[in-house]
Design an enzyme around this catalytic site. Structure first.
Site, short mmCIF file in Angstrom:
data_model
loop_
_atom_site.label_atom_id
_atom_site.label_comp_id
_atom_site.label_asym_id
_atom_site.label_seq_id
_atom_site.Cartn_x
_atom_site.Cartn_y
_atom_site.Cartn_z
N GLU A 103 -36.58 -37.25 -37.87
CA GLU A 103 -36.05 -37.84 -39.18
C GLU A 103 -36.02 -39.40 -38.93
O GLU A 103 -36.06 -40.17 -39.90
CB GLU A 103 -34.74 -37.47 -39.52
CG GLU A 103 -34.91 -35.96 -40.21
CD GLU A 103 -33.79 -34.91 -39.86
OE1 GLU A 103 -32.45 -35.49 -39.43
OE2 GLU A 103 -33.89 -33.68 -39.97
N ASN B 40 -26.58 -30.65 -33.60
CA ASN B 40 -26.93 -31.99 -34.31
C ASN B 40 -26.59 -31.64 -35.64
O ASN B 40 -26.91 -31.27 -36.60
CB ASN B 40 -28.37 -32.19 -34.23
CG ASN B 40 -28.79 -33.57 -35.00
OD1 ASN B 40 -27.81 -34.22 -35.40
ND2 ASN B 40 -30.15 -33.64 -35.19
N GLU C 45 -39.12 -30.02 -31.40
CA GLU C 45 -38.84 -29.77 -32.76
C GLU C 45 -40.22 -29.83 -33.76
O GLU C 45 -40.43 -30.90 -34.33
CB GLU C 45 -37.90 -30.57 -33.24
CG GLU C 45 -36.73 -30.50 -32.49
CD GLU C 45 -35.29 -30.98 -33.18
OE1 GLU C 45 -34.36 -30.17 -32.93
OE2 GLU C 45 -35.50 -32.02 -33.73
N LYS D 292 -26.34 -33.97 -37.69
CA LYS D 292 -26.86 -35.13 -38.64
C LYS D 292 -25.93 -35.99 -39.28
O LYS D 292 -24.75 -36.10 -38.92
CB LYS D 292 -28.09 -34.46 -39.55
CG LYS D 292 -29.06 -33.59 -38.79
CD LYS D 292 -30.26 -33.10 -39.40
CE LYS D 292 -31.06 -32.14 -38.36
NZ LYS D 292 -32.11 -31.78 -38.94
N SER E 11 -34.74 -24.72 -37.33
CA SER E 11 -34.33 -23.52 -38.09
C SER E 11 -33.95 -22.40 -37.18
O SER E 11 -34.16 -21.22 -37.21
CB SER E 11 -35.19 -22.98 -39.07
OG SER E 11 -35.45 -23.84 -40.22
N GLY F 280 -34.96 -27.56 -40.80
CA GLY F 280 -34.22 -27.45 -42.19
C GLY F 280 -35.05 -26.66 -43.26
O GLY F 280 -34.74 -26.63 -44.26
N HIS G 269 -35.63 -38.48 -32.76
CA HIS G 269 -35.52 -37.45 -33.78
C HIS G 269 -36.64 -37.20 -34.76
O HIS G 269 -36.76 -38.74 -35.23
CB HIS G 269 -34.29 -37.11 -34.45
CG HIS G 269 -34.18 -35.73 -35.15
ND1 HIS G 269 -34.57 -35.61 -36.47
CD2 HIS G 269 -33.57 -34.47 -34.79
CE1 HIS G 269 -34.59 -34.42 -36.88
NE2 HIS G 269 -33.77 -33.59 -36.03
O1 LIG Z 1 -32.06 -31.62 -34.49
C1 LIG Z 1 -32.23 -30.53 -35.16
C2 LIG Z 1 -33.24 -30.14 -35.80
O2 LIG Z 1 -33.63 -31.01 -36.49
C3 LIG Z 1 -33.24 -28.60 -36.43
O3 LIG Z 1 -32.45 -28.80 -37.56
P1 LIG Z 1 -32.29 -27.21 -38.20
O4 LIG Z 1 -31.67 -26.38 -37.38
O5 LIG Z 1 -31.46 -27.64 -39.29
O6 LIG Z 1 -33.68 -26.94 -38.70
#
Ligand SMILES: O=C[C@H](O)COP(=O)(O)O
Length: 251
Positions: free
Chosen positions: A96, A9, A165, A11, A209, A171, A94
């Site tokens: 977010e 992802n 998640e 983002k 993460s 993150g 998600h």
């Molecule tokens: O969609 C992915 C997740 O939000 C994980 O993000 P991350 O690997 O940067 O913690």
């Protein structure tokens, strides 16, 4: 037995130049007969990545999809539009989007249904906040989030991907331990099992993460069928190491 699925992802990251390098490196490094791999990219880059992935095993994903078919919905992108770009997956719900855009369980389920109606597999994200975990409410929260999708989509439920998640792990560099993640995945698997005889078909991904160093131990858990990778999917070497760990892990 199904192969693991690793989905990146991106983002709100990327540029035409950076994407070109990243996708070429990832495509060039995909192991023969390895796990399933996808990248979920910002909508403006779908056409570019569709071209770059051409004739490779890399699948294309979007990061959101409208619950509506078409019409006066400024800023929205429909499943039909995504389909025209060869999109196979669409992330929905998600954290977010739940947090910054106020998306409810019902809206997430409607988005999942819109994706399924056009042959796009929704990657339904769910997970508890730190406050909810500390209050002992993890199970209740994830079950409520999954139930909304199960009830709205009825018989199609075995066609979705679920991504657990934990919000506190996204993150932050703070990953759930393999045992913590497995515990929640087992709860989700049991809930799917009660809803469909095909629950084993459903990939339940872990996200939060996940990186090159911790991927193998997470992916070794019996109910962790892959990963939804944020930050580490932006670096080809790291993403390829996760793919290689998933390809080596028993499905
Ligand atoms: O969609 C992915 C997740 O939000 C994980 O993000 P991350 O690997 O940067 O913690």
């Amino acid at each position: 037995m199904k192969k693991k699925l690793i989905a990146g992802n991106w983002k709100m990251n990327g540029s035409i130049e950076a994407n070109d390098r990243l996708v070429r490196d990832v495509v060039g490094g995909l192991p023969e007969g390895g796990c399933q791999v996808a990248v979920c990219v910002p909508a403006p880059y779908l056409a570019q990545v569709q071209m770059l992935r051409h004739h490779s095993a890399l699948e294309l994903g979007a990061q959101d999809v409208s619950a509506h078919e078409q019409g006066a919905f400024t800023g929205e992108v429909s499943a039909l539009m995504l389909k025209e770009f060869g999109v196979r997956y669409a992330i929905v719900g998600h954290s977010e989007r739940r947090q910054y855009h106020g998306e409810s369980d019902t809206l997430v389920a409607e988005k999942a249904r819109a994706a399924l109606a056009h042959g796009i597999t929704p990657i339904v994200c769910l997970g508890e906040t730190l406050q909810e975990r500390e209050a002992g409410r993890t199970e209740e929260v994830v079950k409520r989030q999954l139930a909304a999708v199960i009830h709205l989509n009825g018989h199609c439920i075995s066609e979705i991907v679920v991504a657990y998640e934990p919000v506190w792990a996204i993150g932050t560099g703070r990953t759930a331990t393999p045992e913590q993640a497995q515990q929640v995945h087992a709860v989700l698997r049991a809930q799917l099992h009660a809803a469909t005889p095909h629950s084993e078909r459903v990939h339940i991904l872990y996200g939060g993460s996940m990186n090159a160093a911790n991927a193998a131990s997470l992916l070794a858990q019996p109910d962790i069928d892959g990963g939804l990778i944020g930050g580490a999917s932006l670096k080809s070497a790291d993403f390829l190491q996760i793919i290689s760990a998933a390809s080596a892990a028993r499905a």
